[in-house]
Scaffold this motif. Structure first.
Motif, PDB file in Angstrom:
ATOM      1  N   VAL A 128       0.864  -1.180   0.000  1.00  0.00           N
ATOM      2  CA  VAL A 128       0.000   0.000   0.000  1.00  0.00           C
ATOM      3  C   VAL A 128       0.901   1.230   0.000  1.00  0.00           C
ATOM      4  N   SER A 292     -10.799  -3.181  -3.780  1.00  0.00           N
ATOM      5  CA  SER A 292     -10.856  -1.831  -4.349  1.00  0.00           C
ATOM      6  C   SER A 292     -12.247  -1.230  -4.259  1.00  0.00           C
ATOM      7  N   ASN A 296     -11.073   0.554  -0.239  1.00  0.00           N
ATOM      8  CA  ASN A 296      -9.957  -0.124   0.400  1.00  0.00           C
ATOM      9  C   ASN A 296      -9.680   0.610   1.712  1.00  0.00           C
ATOM     10  N   LYS A 299      -6.169   2.209   2.290  1.00  0.00           N
ATOM     11  CA  LYS A 299      -5.947   3.486   1.617  1.00  0.00           C
ATOM     12  C   LYS A 299      -6.758   4.589   2.300  1.00  0.00           C
ATOM     13  N   ASP A 303      -5.263   8.016   3.774  1.00  0.00           N
ATOM     14  CA  ASP A 303      -5.810   9.288   3.294  1.00  0.00           C
ATOM     15  C   ASP A 303      -6.245  10.176   4.456  1.00  0.00           C
TER      16      ASP A 303
END
Length: 348
Positions: A128, A292, A296, A299, A303
């Motif tokens: 990642v 996805s 996800n 992620k 973020d």
């Protein structure tokens, strides 16, 4: 390279082992930080891993230092978190991208070698990418942060919900931070350890309760204007904690079971009636979503950290190198000092 190798139950040795080499489709990660998960303590001292010898450690981040055949060399030097689950890719769960419920998975740190080491080889698929704005320690906390957000998503959290969390350890506090970021009207934390509750208040949580000293149901109702919590997450893995969640929930509320129990989980008749009479929705949660779609969660965690909406740096209370890792884990096992997140770091 140097690694902490588990040769048998409670037989953790720091020693030199062979440097892994990335195969086709793999990268070599220089481990820069690896959190000690609560599950690592019984894994090392009482339960063992699935075979010996094994290098434990699964909450990790590092720098890509080499690539195997078929992998773009421009990735060398990139910071990354690593999803530690290695799915079979062929079972019904994998076919729909639900890798956490894979029927025949491998797992770094328990079924195969993990990251209490200087280096680890990983499939590119598990990488990642992380921005340079985040420290390696923050990136390493993507794993527990993803586990926490997965639990709240299982609860179908909504803006304005009152969220009750039983258990104020690292995951419990991360759950609370996520709930705040999600727009919860109130976040309520319960534990039986006064030091954990004091630490939670230092992280900005206004509503905390000692579940050993107070009636949790009455306290929750007093904080929520006699309504009860919309969402309750059991994060301690104990029967009283489970019952408190059922009592704290409002009628029609949602309860998510997340805590990893050390022994039997038992439900009283009164606890069972809470489920029936309030028509509660009770769900389980396991690991995190790496698909996805729809999102996800790894992620998502990174973020939110980059955006400043999820600040986990303050949760780290202890740092150690490999040579001090066993001592740090013994401290966690014996609870000889207060701790929240203990981190193995290798920043040189």
């Amino acid at each position: 390279m140097k690694a902490a190798v588990l040769h048998g139950i409670s037989d953790l040795r720091v020693e030199d082992i062979g440097m892994p080499s990335p195969g086709a489709g793999e990268v070599l990660v220089k481990v820069r930080a690896c959190g000690v998960c609560g599950s690592d303590i019984p894994r090392v001292f009482t339960k063992g891993t699935y075979s010996f010898p094994t290098v434990p450690g699964h909450e990790f981040a590092g720098e890509i230092s080499a690539v195997g055949e078929g992998v773009d060399a421009s990735l060398i030097g990139m910071r990354a978190a690593v999803f530690p689950l290695l799915p079979c890719r062929s079972c019904p769960s994998c076919e729909i991208g639900d890798y956490a419920t894979c029927s025949n998975y491998d797992y770094m740190g328990s079924r195969s070698d993990g990251a209490f080491a200087e280096y680890i080889a990983c499939p590119l698929w598990n990488i990642v990418p992380a921005p340079a704005a985040l420290s390696y320690e923050e990136i390493a906390m993507a794993e527990p942060a993803a586990v926490a957000i997965h639990a709240l998503r299982q609860a179908k959290i909504d803006i304005g919900d009152a969220v009750f969390i039983s258990g104020a350890g690292p995951i419990g506090i991360m759950l609370g931070l996520w709930a705040k970021a999600w727009g919860a009207s109130r976040v309520l934390l319960a534990d039986i350890d006064p030091e954990k509750l004091a630490f939670a208040r230092e992280q900005g949580f206004e509503h905390t309760v000692n579940a050993f000293e107070q009636d949790v149901q009455a306290w929750v109702r007093s904080v929520t204007n006699d309504r009860g919590a919309d969402v309750c997450v059991e994060g301690a893995g104990s029967s009283p904690s489970w019952e408190n969640c059922l009592k704290a929930a409002r009628s029609g509320g949602r309860v998510v079971l997340m805590g990893n129990p050390a022994g039997e989980m038992k439900l009283s008749q009164n606890g069972y009636w809470e489920i029936l009479r309030k028509q509660l929705t009770v769900s389980g949660t396991w690991n995190s979503s790496y698909a996805s779609m729809p999102k996800n969660e790894w992620k998502l965690a990174l973020d939110f950290m980059v955006a400043g909406r999820l600040n986990l740096k303050g949760l780290i209370t202890h740092r150690t190198d490999l040579d001090g890792l066993r001592e740090a884990m013994e401290m966690m096992r014996d609870r000889t000092a207060f701790y929240n997140k203990v981190m193995y770091t290798n920043l040189s």
